[in-house]
Scaffold this motif. Structure first.
Motif, PDB file in Angstrom:
ATOM      1  N   MET A   1       0.831  -1.195   0.000  1.00 23.46           N
ATOM      2  CA  MET A   1       0.000   0.000   0.000  1.00 23.46           C
ATOM      3  C   MET A   1       0.869   1.250   0.000  1.00 23.46           C
ATOM      4  SD  MET A   1      -1.435  -0.538   3.817  1.00 23.46           S
ATOM      5  CE  MET A   1      -1.454   1.066   4.611  1.00 23.46           C
ATOM      6  N   ALA A   2       0.610   2.111  -0.927  1.00 21.17           N
ATOM      7  CA  ALA A   2       1.415   3.322  -1.056  1.00 21.17           C
ATOM      8  C   ALA A   2       0.771   4.440  -0.246  1.00 21.17           C
ATOM      9  CB  ALA A   2       1.514   3.713  -2.522  1.00 21.17           C
ATOM     10  N   CYS A   3       1.394   4.822   0.850  1.00 21.72           N
ATOM     11  CA  CYS A   3       0.881   5.932   1.633  1.00 21.72           C
ATOM     12  C   CYS A   3       1.742   7.149   1.341  1.00 21.72           C
ATOM     13  CB  CYS A   3       0.900   5.596   3.122  1.00 21.72           C
ATOM     14  SG  CYS A   3      -0.328   4.368   3.562  1.00 21.72           S
ATOM     15  N   PHE A  24       4.077   2.066  13.697  1.00 19.38           N
ATOM     16  CA  PHE A  24       3.538   2.033  12.342  1.00 19.38           C
ATOM     17  C   PHE A  24       2.693   3.246  12.005  1.00 19.38           C
ATOM     18  CE2 PHE A  24       0.726  -0.333  15.155  1.00 19.38           C
ATOM     19  CZ  PHE A  24      -0.465   0.331  14.953  1.00 19.38           C
ATOM     20  N   SER A  25       2.219   3.976  13.048  1.00 19.81           N
ATOM     21  CA  SER A  25       1.383   5.134  12.751  1.00 19.81           C
ATOM     22  C   SER A  25       2.151   6.450  12.901  1.00 19.81           C
ATOM     23  CB  SER A  25       0.144   5.135  13.647  1.00 19.81           C
ATOM     24  OG  SER A  25       0.519   5.335  14.987  1.00 19.81           O
ATOM     25  N   ARG A  93      -3.643   3.252   9.784  1.00 23.45           N
ATOM     26  CA  ARG A  93      -2.930   4.005   8.756  1.00 23.45           C
ATOM     27  C   ARG A  93      -3.882   4.541   7.701  1.00 23.45           C
ATOM     28  NH1 ARG A  93       3.203   2.225   8.274  1.00 23.45           N
ATOM     29  NH2 ARG A  93       3.061   2.862   6.134  1.00 23.45           N
ATOM     30  N   TYR A  94      -4.828   3.741   7.271  1.00 20.46           N
ATOM     31  CA  TYR A  94      -5.760   4.225   6.262  1.00 20.46           C
ATOM     32  C   TYR A  94      -6.658   5.334   6.803  1.00 20.46           C
ATOM     33  CZ  TYR A  94      -4.686   1.488   2.178  1.00 20.46           C
ATOM     34  OH  TYR A  94      -4.060   0.991   1.069  1.00 20.46           O
ATOM     35  N   SER A  95      -6.977   5.275   8.097  1.00 24.47           N
ATOM     36  CA  SER A  95      -7.776   6.344   8.692  1.00 24.47           C
ATOM     37  C   SER A  95      -7.031   7.667   8.571  1.00 24.47           C
ATOM     38  CB  SER A  95      -8.028   6.075  10.165  1.00 24.47           C
ATOM     39  OG  SER A  95      -8.534   4.784  10.329  1.00 24.47           O
ATOM     40  N   ARG A  96      -5.733   7.629   8.821  1.00 34.92           N
ATOM     41  CA  ARG A  96      -4.937   8.849   8.711  1.00 34.92           C
ATOM     42  C   ARG A  96      -4.837   9.301   7.264  1.00 34.92           C
ATOM     43  NH1 ARG A  96      -0.560   9.886  13.108  1.00 34.92           N
ATOM     44  NH2 ARG A  96      -1.835   9.434  14.904  1.00 34.92           N
TER      45      ARG A  96
END
Ligand SMILES: [Zn+2]
Length: 121
Positions: A1-3, A24-25, A93-96
């Motif tokens: 996943m590319a953040c 991780f966050s 992570r996706y929430s952020r």
């Protein structure tokens, strides 16, 4: 996943990899590429809680439907709970990322685009 950075799409958002326990966050303060401040104001990522909640509820509903259709209803609760636990870092992570990509450009236009945006009428 590319953040990646919501503005330039190049800078990384998180300082550590997703498997980095407890870290991780952690996010960079600014985009390493375009210098966008990832946190326009203190507590910005507090709003990520609501997104996590939405993602968790969405996962439970989707998981429930899939388990039901697959005929694994007896294992639905255990299966979904295990899946959620394993995916907590992903959800956080996706929430952020959702905060950065959706809420940031909507609520902090000037900081996001780097200059005041005129209302076009
Ligand atoms: Zn950037």
């Amino acid at each position: 996943m590319a953040c990646k950075c919501p503005r330039c799409g190049k800078g990384r958002v998180f300082t550590q990899s997703i498997v980095s326990l407890g870290k991780f966050s952690d996010t960079f303060d600014n985009c390493p590429n375009c210098n966008l401040a990832y946190e326009p104001e203190t507590g910005f990522f507090f709003g990520a809680m609501y997104w996590s909640y939405a993602l968790i509820v969405g996962t439970i509903i989707t998981g429930g439907v899939i388990m039901k259709l697959a005929g694994w209803w007896d294992y639905a609760i255990g299966g979904i709970m295990a899946f959620l636990l394993l995916n907590i870092p992903v959800i956080i992570r996706y929430s952020r990322m959702l905060m950065l990509f959706i809420v940031y450009p909507m609520m902090y236009k000037e900081k996001f685009y780097g200059h005041p945006i005129e209302d076009e009428e």
